[in-house]
Each structure stands twice: as structure tokens, then as C-alpha cells.
Scaffold this motif. Structure first.
Motif, PDB file in Angstrom:
ATOM      1  N   LEU A  13      -6.671  12.455  -9.363  1.00  0.00           N
ATOM      2  CA  LEU A  13      -7.490  11.312  -8.953  1.00  0.00           C
ATOM      3  C   LEU A  13      -7.184  10.114  -9.847  1.00  0.00           C
ATOM      4  CD1 LEU A  13      -9.670   9.971  -7.260  1.00  0.00           C
ATOM      5  CD2 LEU A  13     -11.376  11.011  -8.766  1.00  0.00           C
ATOM      6  N   SER A  14      -7.017  10.364 -11.113  1.00  0.00           N
ATOM      7  CA  SER A  14      -6.672   9.311 -12.063  1.00  0.00           C
ATOM      8  C   SER A  14      -5.322   8.690 -11.707  1.00  0.00           C
ATOM      9  CB  SER A  14      -6.624   9.912 -13.453  1.00  0.00           C
ATOM     10  OG  SER A  14      -6.968   8.987 -14.409  1.00  0.00           O
TER      11      SER A  14
ATOM     12  N   GLN B 191       0.829  -1.202   0.000  1.00  0.00           N
ATOM     13  CA  GLN B 191       0.000   0.000   0.000  1.00  0.00           C
ATOM     14  C   GLN B 191       0.870   1.261   0.000  1.00  0.00           C
ATOM     15  OE1 GLN B 191      -2.187  -1.181   3.536  1.00  0.00           O
ATOM     16  NE2 GLN B 191      -4.110  -1.041   2.383  1.00  0.00           N
TER      17      GLN B 191
ATOM     18  N   GLN C 287      -5.824   6.428  -8.663  1.00  0.00           N
ATOM     19  CA  GLN C 287      -6.474   5.180  -9.067  1.00  0.00           C
ATOM     20  C   GLN C 287      -5.550   4.332  -9.932  1.00  0.00           C
ATOM     21  OE1 GLN C 287      -9.969   6.984 -10.764  1.00  0.00           O
ATOM     22  NE2 GLN C 287     -11.117   6.837  -8.842  1.00  0.00           N
TER      23      GLN C 287
ATOM     24  N   LEU D  55      -4.951   2.664  -5.790  1.00  0.00           N
ATOM     25  CA  LEU D  55      -5.624   3.077  -4.556  1.00  0.00           C
ATOM     26  C   LEU D  55      -6.894   3.843  -4.881  1.00  0.00           C
ATOM     27  CD1 LEU D  55      -2.598   4.550  -2.540  1.00  0.00           C
ATOM     28  CD2 LEU D  55      -3.706   2.343  -2.161  1.00  0.00           C
ATOM     29  N   SER D  56      -7.828   3.820  -3.960  1.00  0.00           N
ATOM     30  CA  SER D  56      -8.995   4.695  -4.082  1.00  0.00           C
ATOM     31  C   SER D  56      -8.609   6.047  -3.471  1.00  0.00           C
ATOM     32  CB  SER D  56     -10.186   4.112  -3.324  1.00  0.00           C
ATOM     33  OG  SER D  56      -9.950   4.156  -1.920  1.00  0.00           O
ATOM     34  N   LYS D  57      -9.405   7.049  -3.762  1.00  0.00           N
ATOM     35  CA  LYS D  57      -9.172   8.382  -3.188  1.00  0.00           C
ATOM     36  C   LYS D  57      -9.176   8.285  -1.660  1.00  0.00           C
ATOM     37  CE  LYS D  57     -11.379  12.918  -2.914  1.00  0.00           C
ATOM     38  NZ  LYS D  57     -12.506  13.734  -3.379  1.00  0.00           N
ATOM     39  N   GLU D  58     -10.116   7.509  -1.123  1.00  0.00           N
ATOM     40  CA  GLU D  58     -10.244   7.366   0.327  1.00  0.00           C
ATOM     41  C   GLU D  58      -9.015   6.683   0.930  1.00  0.00           C
ATOM     42  OE1 GLU D  58     -12.626   6.503  -1.929  1.00  0.00           O
ATOM     43  OE2 GLU D  58     -13.965   8.199  -1.538  1.00  0.00           O
ATOM     44  N   GLN D  59      -8.516   5.641   0.261  1.00  0.00           N
ATOM     45  CA  GLN D  59      -7.325   4.957   0.757  1.00  0.00           C
ATOM     46  C   GLN D  59      -6.131   5.901   0.762  1.00  0.00           C
ATOM     47  OE1 GLN D  59      -7.564   1.809  -2.181  1.00  0.00           O
ATOM     48  NE2 GLN D  59      -7.879   0.257  -0.590  1.00  0.00           N
ATOM     49  N   TYR D  60      -5.983   6.660  -0.309  1.00  0.00           N
ATOM     50  CA  TYR D  60      -4.880   7.620  -0.400  1.00  0.00           C
ATOM     51  C   TYR D  60      -4.970   8.627   0.742  1.00  0.00           C
ATOM     52  CZ  TYR D  60      -1.603  11.045  -2.222  1.00  0.00           C
ATOM     53  OH  TYR D  60      -0.533  11.907  -2.359  1.00  0.00           O
TER      54      TYR D  60
END
Length: 114
Positions: free
Chosen positions: A73-74, A30, A77, A81-86
Motif C-alpha cells: 500500500l505504501s 496515471q 501511495q 495513487l490511492s489504493k482505489e485508483q490502483y
């Protein structure tokens, strides 16, 4: 119950929930994805900051900013990772010097030769 007490209770609950996220273990995989996304975001920021500054007006600056945000954001991803994970990892980095050091180590190991 007074409205202020309700707001205070809601804030306390929100802080407790964010503290729970902050203690989630982050794997090396991660962190590597985070480092890849972070590096891409830095490049995009450097590319778009002068464009936003040079925009003719606030509307043009906002349009450029929206474009930059979409590319960032791209990149997140694209790194897996998702935005939330980041965002969760970024929050943890602010509060965990050891985790921050792990990311810095990854960034240094994977830095492009100059």
C-alpha cells in the motif's frame, strides 16, 4: 419482493457501477504511476512470498502478510495513487487489451537495464 430478487437487483446495480468505472479514461501519467507501483509490488511479493511460506505457523504467516500488505500500500501511495485508483486501473486492465498493452509498453520502456 423476494430476497433473491433484491440480491439480484443489488448485484446488477453493483455490476453497472463497476462497468462505469471500467470506462473511465486513464491518462499516460496515471499508467506510469500504476506501472511504478506494480513494479514495486512485484518486488515486494518476491521478497515476502518465501517468508510467508517459511513462517512457523498461521499466525506468523498472517503477521508477515500484514507487513507485506502495508508495504505494498505504501508503494502504491508512493507512486502517487490511492489504493482505489490502483485497483480501478487493475480492473480496467483485465477488460481492456489496449490499456494492458499501454502499461506493458511503459513497463518495457522503464525497465532497469540488466
Amino acid at each position: 419482493m423476494k430476497p433473491t430478487a433484491i440480491y439480484s437487483a443489488a448485484l446488477a446495480l453493483a455490476l453497472a457501477v463497476s462497468s462505469a468505472f471500467a470506462e473511465t479514461a486513464v491518462t499516460d501519467a496515471q499508467l506510469t504511476k500504476f506501472a511504478d507501483a506494480y513494479r514495486a509490488i512485484v518486488v515486494l511479493s518476491q521478497e515476502y512470498a518465501p517468508k510467508i511460506k517459511a513462517a512457523a505457523d498461521a499466525a506468523a504467516a498472517e503477521a508477515i502478510n500484514v507487513e507485506a500488505q502495508a508495504k505494498m500500500l505504501s508503494a502504491v501511495q508512493g507512486a502517487g495513487l490511492s489504493k482505489e485508483q490502483y485497483q480501478e486501473i487493475a480492473t480496467q486492465l483485465r477488460n481492456d487489451p489496449a490499456l494492458l498493452q499501454r502499461v506493458n509498453d511503459i513497463l518495457q520502456k522503464t525497465a532497469a537495464p540488466q
